[in-house]
Design an enzyme around this catalytic site. Structure first.
Site, PDB file in Angstrom:
ATOM      1  CG  ASN A 215       0.254  -6.015   9.583  1.00 15.57           C
ATOM      2  OD1 ASN A 215      -0.762  -6.565   9.993  1.00 15.57           O
ATOM      3  ND2 ASN A 215       0.882  -6.412   8.490  1.00 15.57           N
ATOM      4  CG  ASP A 284       5.480  -3.533   2.777  1.00 15.43           C
ATOM      5  OD1 ASP A 284       4.845  -4.167   1.910  1.00 15.43           O
ATOM      6  OD2 ASP A 284       5.047  -2.495   3.313  1.00 15.43           O
ATOM      7  CE  LYS A 343       0.615   1.124  -2.058  1.00 12.35           C
ATOM      8  NZ  LYS A 343       0.106   0.723  -0.730  1.00 12.35           N
TER       9      LYS A 343
END
Length: 412
Positions: A215, A284, A343
């Site tokens: 990322n 992820d 979250k």
């Protein structure tokens, strides 16, 4: 740049305690301070300038005009002015009776005494001398004069002196000098004795020997938090994915590459942590099958991906210390606050710092950021600022949460 680093001019004068100034320099650097050393000619009889140059990574100023016996030039002739304007404080260690007398009387016959007159920054002196010199009326009057002008005096201790006498005049301990200097400059030391675990940067999930899933995280936010925590006196463990950043010199750095490696490193250090701040952008998903050889280009390619371990959620379920605070970061592009609140609930942590990464010029790779911090009881808006400034805001919250949890535990 993550933010403006504090810069201190460290004046070293000619006393036997001059060698201890090297330890003061190191301790200040450990707290994230940049140090410019100025040595008097007498100081160089006790310690060589090379020692301080090697420790500070900067030129040591030893002469009023130019370096050594070099011919003066325009730049060197006004260097005391540029140094005076560029520092946050002048600290003199050790401050001899001679240097105190010069400062008190306004004598400017070398670089250090001229710098003292030229700077508007706070001045701090740590005297060290023979007990008779310390107790002499002239020294006492000079100190009274300096104190009246706002100079901060870090009192010497008592004990055996280099001259063989016993009494006051022994240089204060380097740790005390560094701590007092930081306190005088208004830098909070509210995390002394705390261990802060910070994760930063991306993770790379290999597909084959030359390709990976990753990322855009630069690691700047996590590194800023590590630096800010060090400045506040904390022991910092920085677990970092691949970045191009130089970590703070006082941090205990654990380099990792994959999500699995990061999870293992976090769990190894988690039991010692009082505060955990997870800024790392952990992948992820990871490849279900990794090729040992480079995959040749043959048109379309399908990847089988499997979820990585949710490190933050695992931490939320496995707290191992009383008043342990866990703060996560979340990069969002839409419905940021509602996603952050969800979250917070699912992962069982104390706060989520939500970054809207759709905003141009902020977040990824930038030195600036803005965020909303979501806790169980409030939403805290943090306007655009440097990442180092934001790091202090996050640490302010961590300290507040620690105190609140302690209070709850005590009242039970």
């Amino acid at each position: 740049m993550l933010g403006k680093k504090m810069k201190i001019a460290l004046g070293v004068t000619g006393g036997i305690a001059a060698y201890k100034a090297a330890e003061v320099l190191r301790l200040l650097q450990d707290r994230g301070v940049t140090v410019q050393v100025i040595m008097t000619r007498a100081a160089q009889e006790f310690v060589r300038p090379l020692t301080f140059a090697a420790l500070s990574g900067q030129k040591v100023i030893t002469e009023m005009f130019g370096e050594g016996n070099a011919e003066p030039n325009v730049d060197s002739a006004v260097e005391h002015i540029s140094v005076a304007q560029g520092i946050d404080a002048l600290l003199v260690v050790p401050a001899t009776a001679d240097s105190l007398a010069k400062f008190a009387q306004g004598i400017a016959n070398d670089f250090l005494s001229t710098l003292y007159l030229a700077t508007a920054a706070p001045v701090i002196v740590a005297p060290a001398m023979n007990v008779n010199m310390w107790e002499h009326p002239a020294t006492k009057i000079n100190l009274e004069t300096l104190r009246a002008r706002g100079v901060h005096v870090i009192e010497p201790g008592a004990g055996y002196l280099a001259c063989g006498m016993v009494g006051a005049g022994r240089l204060a301990e380097p740790e005390h000098i560094a701590t007092e200097t930081i306190a005088i400059l208004g830098i909070s030391q509210d995390m002394v004795g705390e261990t802060v675990l910070v994760t930063a940067g991306p993770t790379y999930e290999p597909i084959d020997p030359v390709r990976f899933l990753g990322n855009r995280s630069s690691g700047k936010m996590g590194y800023a938090i590590a630096e800010a925590a060090i400045r506040r006196g904390a022991r910092v463990v920085l677990i970092t994915g691949p970045t191009a950043l130089k970590p703070p010199s006082a941090a205990e750095v654990v380099p990792v590459e994959t999500a699995e490696q990061m999870r293992n490193a976090v769990m190894a250090h988690f039991p010692d942590a009082d505060v955990v701040i997870k800024t790392a952008a952990v992948a992820d998903y990871t490849a279900k099958h990794r090729s040992d050889q480079k995959i040749k280009r043959k048109g379309e390619m399908m990847l089988d991906l499997v979820p990585t371990t949710d490190i933050l959620a695992e931490l939320g379920q496995r707290r191992v210390k009383p008043a342990q605070v866990i703060i996560g970061f979340a990069a969002e592009t839409q419905d940021g606050v509602s996603n952050a609140r969800e979250k917070l609930r699912k992962k069982g942590v104390d706060a989520i710092v939500m970054n809207d990464v759709s905003r141009v010029g902020l977040g990824f790779s930038s030195d600036r950021n803005a965020a909303t911090i979501v806790t169980a009881s409030e939403e805290i808006e943090i306007p655009e600022m440097t990442k180092l400034e934001m790091a202090q805001r996050v640490l302010d919250l961590a300290v507040k949460l620690r105190a609140s949890i302690r209070s709850e535990v005590t009242s039970r």
